[in-house]
Design a protein around this motif. Sequence first.
Motif, PDB file in Angstrom:
ATOM      1  N   SER A  90      52.018  46.280  48.302  1.00 20.81           N
ATOM      2  CA  SER A  90      51.113  47.177  47.742  1.00 20.81           C
ATOM      3  C   SER A  90      50.239  46.347  46.746  1.00 20.81           C
ATOM      4  CB  SER A  90      51.826  48.373  46.929  1.00 20.81           C
ATOM      5  OG  SER A  90      50.745  49.012  46.566  1.00 20.81           O
ATOM      6  N   ASN A  91      49.048  46.335  47.133  1.00 19.31           N
ATOM      7  CA  ASN A  91      47.807  45.790  46.250  1.00 19.31           C
ATOM      8  C   ASN A  91      46.904  46.581  45.623  1.00 19.31           C
ATOM      9  OD1 ASN A  91      49.147  43.100  46.950  1.00 19.31           O
ATOM     10  ND2 ASN A  91      47.916  43.214  48.663  1.00 19.31           N
ATOM     11  N   THR A  92      46.421  46.280  44.544  1.00 16.71           N
ATOM     12  CA  THR A  92      45.481  47.283  43.753  1.00 16.71           C
ATOM     13  C   THR A  92      44.678  46.341  43.091  1.00 16.71           C
ATOM     14  OG1 THR A  92      46.924  49.056  43.366  1.00 16.71           O
ATOM     15  CG2 THR A  92      45.050  48.928  42.032  1.00 16.71           C
ATOM     16  N   THR A  93      43.291  46.171  43.352  1.00 19.72           N
ATOM     17  CA  THR A  93      42.151  45.677  42.889  1.00 19.72           C
ATOM     18  C   THR A  93      41.179  46.485  42.087  1.00 19.72           C
ATOM     19  OG1 THR A  93      42.778  43.979  44.534  1.00 19.72           O
ATOM     20  CG2 THR A  93      40.566  43.711  43.285  1.00 19.72           C
ATOM     21  N   SER A  94      40.763  46.028  41.011  1.00 20.11           N
ATOM     22  CA  SER A  94      39.735  46.713  40.064  1.00 20.11           C
ATOM     23  C   SER A  94      38.644  45.578  39.631  1.00 20.11           C
ATOM     24  CB  SER A  94      40.325  47.796  39.224  1.00 20.11           C
ATOM     25  OG  SER A  94      39.408  48.292  38.351  1.00 20.11           O
ATOM     26  N   ARG A  95      37.486  45.782  39.568  1.00 21.13           N
ATOM     27  CA  ARG A  95      36.438  44.892  38.952  1.00 21.13           C
ATOM     28  C   ARG A  95      35.321  45.744  38.460  1.00 21.13           C
ATOM     29  NH1 ARG A  95      33.187  40.952  42.913  1.00 21.13           N
ATOM     30  NH2 ARG A  95      32.455  43.011  43.434  1.00 21.13           N
ATOM     31  N   GLY A 141      45.302  48.847  48.779  1.00 20.21           N
ATOM     32  CA  GLY A 141      46.041  48.563  50.203  1.00 20.21           C
ATOM     33  C   GLY A 141      47.499  48.585  49.926  1.00 20.21           C
ATOM     34  N   SER A 142      48.016  49.069  51.097  1.00 20.00           N
ATOM     35  CA  SER A 142      49.439  49.453  51.102  1.00 20.00           C
ATOM     36  C   SER A 142      49.897  49.125  52.470  1.00 20.00           C
ATOM     37  CB  SER A 142      49.833  50.621  50.627  1.00 20.00           C
ATOM     38  OG  SER A 142      51.344  51.044  50.751  1.00 20.00           O
TER      39      SER A 142
END
Length: 237
Positions: A90-95, A141-142
């Motif tokens: 599991s991925n988390t990206t914030s910008r 994303g997972s």
Amino acid sequence: MTAVFFGLLQGCSRLDHIGQPPTFSPQTQSVERQAMIYSGLPTTTADTSAYRKPSLWSGDQSSLFGDRRAFTTGDILTVMVEIDDQAEISNTTSRSRSSQENLEMPQLFGFPQRRNTELPEGASLDNAVDLGSSSTSQGNGSVRRNEKLALRIAATVVDVLPNGVLRIEGTQEVRVNFELRELFVSGFVRRADITRQNEITYDKMASARISYGGRGHISDVQQPRVGQQVLDAILPF
């Protein structure tokens, strides 16, 4: 033309089991049978002294306490496939980015005051440049997989490499009613990894190739038609 020819071949393969169960693959054309028939020339001379004196132990593989493990072309061993894998990612990206620029020139040698009289009503050069920008990006994303498979299959040594590594290959077909289950396994193993029971696990096989599937009426219904697969591959939308 190529697509039409490929489609005809796929259609002929399905005609094999219309109104009848699918046929088995011919054993006379298998690599395993060829390895059993042509096992190669012996690399050592057989010791005949054991036949002249009674003994329970000898270096021969057929003796009472002899090593029964596969070691040459044509020998058979058991491959145990026990896959129980779980993977979760599991991925988390914030910008986020924000910027602003402001350029003022209210007293530039009186230039704004003189030009302001020539501009339309409400316009002014006091704030000459005013820029601003904002950007935001988010992504998630997972991936989650769970696979479990437990099989046992007899494989044949089809080749012995110069360094002693064995190349094995095994096939198995089981037909239940109108569905044929096919199992295929191949890879490279070391003789030292083979147990005294002449068995080896799949995780000790290099370049392991394991296929578990089938063919028949149910498999035909689950598979998309050839024309649909071709359209899915070439259509951009």
